[in-house]
Design an enzyme around this catalytic site. Structure first.
Site, mmCIF file in Angstrom:
data_model
loop_
_atom_site.group_PDB
_atom_site.id
_atom_site.type_symbol
_atom_site.label_atom_id
_atom_site.label_comp_id
_atom_site.label_asym_id
_atom_site.label_seq_id
_atom_site.Cartn_x
_atom_site.Cartn_y
_atom_site.Cartn_z
ATOM 1 N N CYS A 79 0.773 -1.319 0.054
ATOM 2 C CA CYS A 79 0.039 0.068 0.047
ATOM 3 C C CYS A 79 0.676 1.348 0.022
ATOM 4 O O CYS A 79 1.426 1.670 -1.077
ATOM 5 C CB CYS A 79 -0.888 -0.128 1.391
ATOM 6 S SG CYS A 79 -2.196 1.035 1.031
ATOM 7 N N HIS A 167 -3.487 -5.190 0.215
ATOM 8 C CA HIS A 167 -3.263 -5.558 1.393
ATOM 9 C C HIS A 167 -3.158 -7.192 1.489
ATOM 10 O O HIS A 167 -4.110 -7.719 2.089
ATOM 11 C CB HIS A 167 -4.120 -5.031 2.662
ATOM 12 C CG HIS A 167 -3.908 -3.468 2.746
ATOM 13 N ND1 HIS A 167 -2.903 -2.927 3.863
ATOM 14 C CD2 HIS A 167 -4.389 -2.370 2.289
ATOM 15 C CE1 HIS A 167 -3.138 -1.929 3.631
ATOM 16 N NE2 HIS A 167 -3.980 -1.236 2.887
ATOM 17 N N GLU A 169 -2.020 -8.945 4.015
ATOM 18 C CA GLU A 169 -2.039 -9.413 5.266
ATOM 19 C C GLU A 169 -3.719 -9.223 5.791
ATOM 20 O O GLU A 169 -3.766 -10.206 6.947
ATOM 21 C CB GLU A 169 -1.288 -8.485 6.226
ATOM 22 C CG GLU A 169 -2.133 -7.039 6.535
ATOM 23 C CD GLU A 169 -1.783 -5.977 5.333
ATOM 24 O OE1 GLU A 169 -1.329 -6.505 4.103
ATOM 25 O OE2 GLU A 169 -1.826 -5.062 5.350
#
Ligand code: XMP
Length: 537
Positions: A79, A167, A169
């Site tokens: 990001c 993202h 994660e």
């Protein structure tokens, strides 16, 4: 040498989550402020740049000089991390025409790129950004796009440098773990040998070299973190560790004796201090919650320090601080996310240095480490309990008799909860397993755990400021209600009230009213946090 990945924190709240994911890949990692890269640490095998609340153009946006990292270590920007690298190396970042937020799909991508190997066509990813990359630097190549985001991912040609604007994660990036595995394992070369066992081994060595032949003091609370820290230190330095456990008189029923017994069985050198008389005397007539907390905090420091002073040659104060406790102090944007509750304080005139062996661990990892060292399960899966204890669960002023009433009600509630078994599946089962509760998925994908292990925290609250009428036998009663509280949570920062089974609540209510003199009514607290808090005071 313990290999590690460094995750540079630019202020995004998901940075911590990147750390979790890397750990889940059996790889040690440290999340450090963006400007604290350890250039001289030979154990670093790769670098991840996290997200940020800032745009690369904000005057206060965090800047980092990557010249000593690029070309030396693999880098993955996520990001803001991706936008920042694109920006400083000559690409273009602009406000997105429409906000790029939520689910998206990688419609086209370089399937044989080392970062993207194993991803399925159309793989779902999660976007969350206001700016977007509109041109990548010369010598960079676009390796993935979504319908709205052209440069969803890029790589610097011939270099181990990647950027992704989504993202990986977060849970909604369905193959995010695969992407992170590609980076951490295949690209950075992680041996994936970080485990509770290796943590114990390396931390014991670290403690030995940190404290040398000195004596260490540690304040025990009966909770998981301080107990695991104590056992770890005990393993490292044996009886050069002295633990102090203060009983303020507002612990759970028999807790002081039980926990002291557990500690002695674990071979810890513990001084138990019964200071309840002092606390009760100082709290007499006090009804204001903040006032109660202040008095308990002050008394605790006094009692702890008086004991600590007796240990003449102590040089270190050990604490069971864990990684989430430090988020506030590490939070580089300066926004307070969680105020610290911990009572206790450093005995200043003793000039002690701090030793915090669990400072990089998440709660479930602390539990795994405790288990690895053979600690009893009831100590490891214990619910969090506030430092001021039952004092913040008695509304109104505190007397030994009121504490006794609440201890009895709470004991019935918690014992019944430990005995009550529930079967969980799906998301709920995953949440409980992720919290470190030991259970095996059966062939239907279900686990069986106690209701106690299903909830994050539970306890009874005595409302001494309220009385209501009841009838027992032929007698009228006019007594206090007890409120039961149980919440589900992953970090206590937000929580939902637990949906306890009705038959369980019926039994608890019945047992409390029949066995605890002074209570004639039981209520259940159905408030979530926010806007309520977990504790009533
Ligand atoms: P609240 O009530 O703020 O609680 O929603 C969040 C979590 O913190 C615990 N808590 C404390 N823990 N000392 C502690 O060590 C304290 O003074 C304290 N007050 C609340 C609470 O039990 C919950 O887990």
């Amino acid at each position: 040498m313990q290999q590690k990945i460094i995750i540079l924190d630019f202020g995004s709240q998901t940075t911590q989550l990147i750390g979790r994911r890397v750990r889940e890949l059996g790889t040690f990692c440290e999340v450090l402020p963006y400007n604290k890269f350890p250039h001289d640490d030979p154990s670093v095998i790769g670098v991840i740049l996290g997200g940020s609340p800032y745009s690369v153009y904000d005057p206060e946006a965090f800047q980092i000089d990557l010249s000593r990292i690029r070309g030396r270590l693999p880098i993955l920007g996520i990001c803001y991390g991706a936008q920042y690298m694109s920006h400083i190396y000559g690409g273009k970042v602009e406000p997105a025409a429409t906000r790029e937020y939520g689910r998206a799909n990688l419609d086209t991508f370089e399937a044989d790129n080392p970062l993207l190997r194993g991803l399925d066509a159309g793989s779902q990813v999660w976007m969350s950004h206001g700016d977007t990359i509109t041109a990548i630097p010369e010598g960079f190549r676009c390796i993935a796009s979504t319908s709205k985001v052209k440069y969803a991912a890029y790589q610097a040609d011939g270099e181990q440098l990647w950027g992704v604007q989504f993202h990986p994660e977060v849970f909604h990036s369905l193959q995010g773990t695969q992407l992170l595995r590609n980076f951490v394992v295949d690209i950075c070369g992680s041996r994936q040998d970080w485990s509770a066992a290796s943590f114990v081994e390396t931390t014991v060595e670290e403690i030995r070299s940190q404290v040398g032949g000195d004596r260490v003091i540690l304040g025990l609370s009966g909770g998981v973190d301080s107990s695991v820290a104590a056992v770890l230190l005990n393993k490292a330095i044996g009886d050069r560790l002295t633990c102090i456990f203060v009983d303020h008189g507002m612990l759970r029923k028999d807790e002081f004796a039980n926990v002291m017994h557990d500690y002695e069985c674990l071979g810890l050198n513990v001084i138990g201090v019964d200071a309840s008389a002092k606390f009760f005397a100082d709290l007499q007539g006090v009804t204001d919650p903040e006032q109660k907390r202040k008095i308990i905090g002050r008394d605790f420091v006094e009692v702890f320090n008086a004991e600590a002073q007796k240990i003449k040659d102590a040089k270190w104060l050990a604490q069971g601080t864990i990684y989430p406790d430090r988020i506030e102090s590490l939070n580089i944007t300066g926004k307070v996310i969680k105020s610290h509750h911990n009572v206790g304080g450093l005995p200043k005139d003793m000039h002690l240095s701090l030793c915090e062996p669990l400072r990089w661990l998440f709660k479930d990892e602390v539990r795994r480490v405790g288990r690895q060292m053979g600690m009893p399960e009831h100590l490891i899966t214990r619910h969090p309990f506030p430092g001021p204890g039952l004092a913040v669960r008695i509304l109104g002023d505190i007397t030994p008799e009121r504490v006794r009433i609440l201890q009895e009600a709470d004991d019935i509630y918690i014992r019944t909860m430990r005995d009550y078994k529930v079967r969980l599946s799906g998301e709920e089962a995953r949440r409980v397993l992720a919290a470190g509760v030991p259970a095996d998925l059966d062939r239907n994908g279900e686990i069986e755990v106690s209701l106690y292990d299903q909830v994050w925290q539970a306890g009874a609250v005595l409302l001494t400021t309220v009385r209501s009428v009841g009838v027992m036998g032929d007698e009228r009663t006019y007594e206090h209600p007890v409120a039961l509280r149980a919440v589900t949570s992953t970090d206590a920062m937000s929580a939902d009230w637990a949906h306890l089974p009705y038959d369980f609540m019926a039994k608890v209510s019945n047992d409390i009213i029949n066995h605890v003199k002074g209570v004639n009514r039981v209520c259940y607290d159905i408030s979530s946090k926010p806007p309520s808090t977990i504790e009533w005071e």
